[in-house]
Design an enzyme around this catalytic site. Sequence first.
Site, PDB file in Angstrom:
ATOM      1  N   ARG A 202      13.888  27.420  43.742  1.00  0.00           N
ATOM      2  CA  ARG A 202      14.630  26.254  43.254  1.00  0.00           C
ATOM      3  C   ARG A 202      15.696  26.682  42.251  1.00  0.00           C
ATOM      4  O   ARG A 202      16.800  26.120  42.227  1.00  0.00           O
ATOM      5  CB  ARG A 202      13.670  25.238  42.627  1.00  0.00           C
ATOM      6  CG  ARG A 202      14.363  23.937  42.222  1.00  0.00           C
ATOM      7  CD  ARG A 202      13.389  22.884  41.752  1.00  0.00           C
ATOM      8  NE  ARG A 202      12.713  23.250  40.511  1.00  0.00           N
ATOM      9  CZ  ARG A 202      11.839  22.470  39.883  1.00  0.00           C
ATOM     10  NH1 ARG A 202      11.523  21.293  40.395  1.00  0.00           N
ATOM     11  NH2 ARG A 202      11.272  22.867  38.762  1.00  0.00           N
TER      12      ARG A 202
ATOM     13  N   LYS B 261      18.564  21.370  38.962  1.00  0.00           N
ATOM     14  CA  LYS B 261      17.910  21.291  37.648  1.00  0.00           C
ATOM     15  C   LYS B 261      18.850  21.905  36.612  1.00  0.00           C
ATOM     16  O   LYS B 261      18.724  23.069  36.214  1.00  0.00           O
ATOM     17  CB  LYS B 261      16.564  22.014  37.691  1.00  0.00           C
ATOM     18  CG  LYS B 261      15.615  21.619  36.568  1.00  0.00           C
ATOM     19  CD  LYS B 261      14.219  22.106  36.845  1.00  0.00           C
ATOM     20  CE  LYS B 261      13.268  21.801  35.697  1.00  0.00           C
ATOM     21  NZ  LYS B 261      13.049  20.369  35.486  1.00  0.00           N
TER      22      LYS B 261
ATOM     23  N   GLU C 273      12.597   8.256  39.023  1.00  0.00           N
ATOM     24  CA  GLU C 273      11.604   9.132  38.414  1.00  0.00           C
ATOM     25  C   GLU C 273      11.441   8.696  36.969  1.00  0.00           C
ATOM     26  O   GLU C 273      12.089   7.745  36.528  1.00  0.00           O
ATOM     27  CB  GLU C 273      12.046  10.597  38.477  1.00  0.00           C
ATOM     28  CG  GLU C 273      13.365  10.883  37.769  1.00  0.00           C
ATOM     29  CD  GLU C 273      13.796  12.340  37.873  1.00  0.00           C
ATOM     30  OE1 GLU C 273      13.157  13.111  38.608  1.00  0.00           O
ATOM     31  OE2 GLU C 273      14.771  12.710  37.185  1.00  0.00           O
TER      32      GLU C 273
END
Length: 288
Positions: free
Chosen positions: A50, A149, A182
């Site tokens: 990721r 991210k 989220e």
Amino acid sequence: MKIYLDGKFVDAADAKVSVFDHGLLYGDGVFEGIRLYGGNVFRLDEHLERFEYSAKAIMLQLPLTRAELSAAVCEACRQNGLRDGYIRLVVTRGVGDLGLSPWLCPKPTIFIIADKIALYPKEYYEKGLEIVTVPTRRISPGALPSTVKSLNYLNNIMGKMEARQAGALEGIMLNEQGYVAECTGDNIFIVHQGAILTPSASQGALKGITRDAVFAIAGELGVPVRESNLTRYDVWCADECFLTGTGAEVIAVVKLDGRVIGSGQPGPVTQRVLEAFHRRALTEGTKI
């Protein structure tokens, strides 16, 4: 404490980056939060994948290979004598001028912090969280993909402050369409009529590593799991609700916006997921 900084370990007091680093100036960079359990770096390869994808998405060339990153992460844990803890892996665009231009930053900055973490007090894992819906909306995936991210967490920080102002430790963030995306720092799941449901990345959810582990755990437990468009109503009326994240692990939610969820106690599916997660945390990953 020893910090890995650009290829070497230095004392925490000497771990410094330039005020001209674009990670500081513009939030231009990516990171991973990783957990260490009993000397096992949980799902390290998935975290590094990721990390690589996030860097690729913002056209940031990583200075180390995946094998080198893995070795550096494990060595950071050893340098600090850790068997259980939290690892923060960060790469920034590096030092540049005061303009936005990333191509004027010739060398990325990379650092690794290995330390302890306690995101929520222990009693909340036993009795569950009471959370709220915050006013700040989640950034649209069309503006900045939630799968990246990045170091720019101001959107989440705004939501976190709003949750605190409402007396809660965490808050749900909706997207522009009014669907649950989220929480400010965690993925969210509900249990409804025997199935586990969670928002998709297209709704603004991060593709969390612990989130992905829950999908595998659900298969192991024989509980159906799927991505679904969720509204606040769906959470209010759920049988159970729980949050997941590298820092949070798995934690029950027993109230949202003043509405009691299910029995008002951590539910049986949540408990089974948490127990299975703890078993996996000691074996899935890379031994230091």
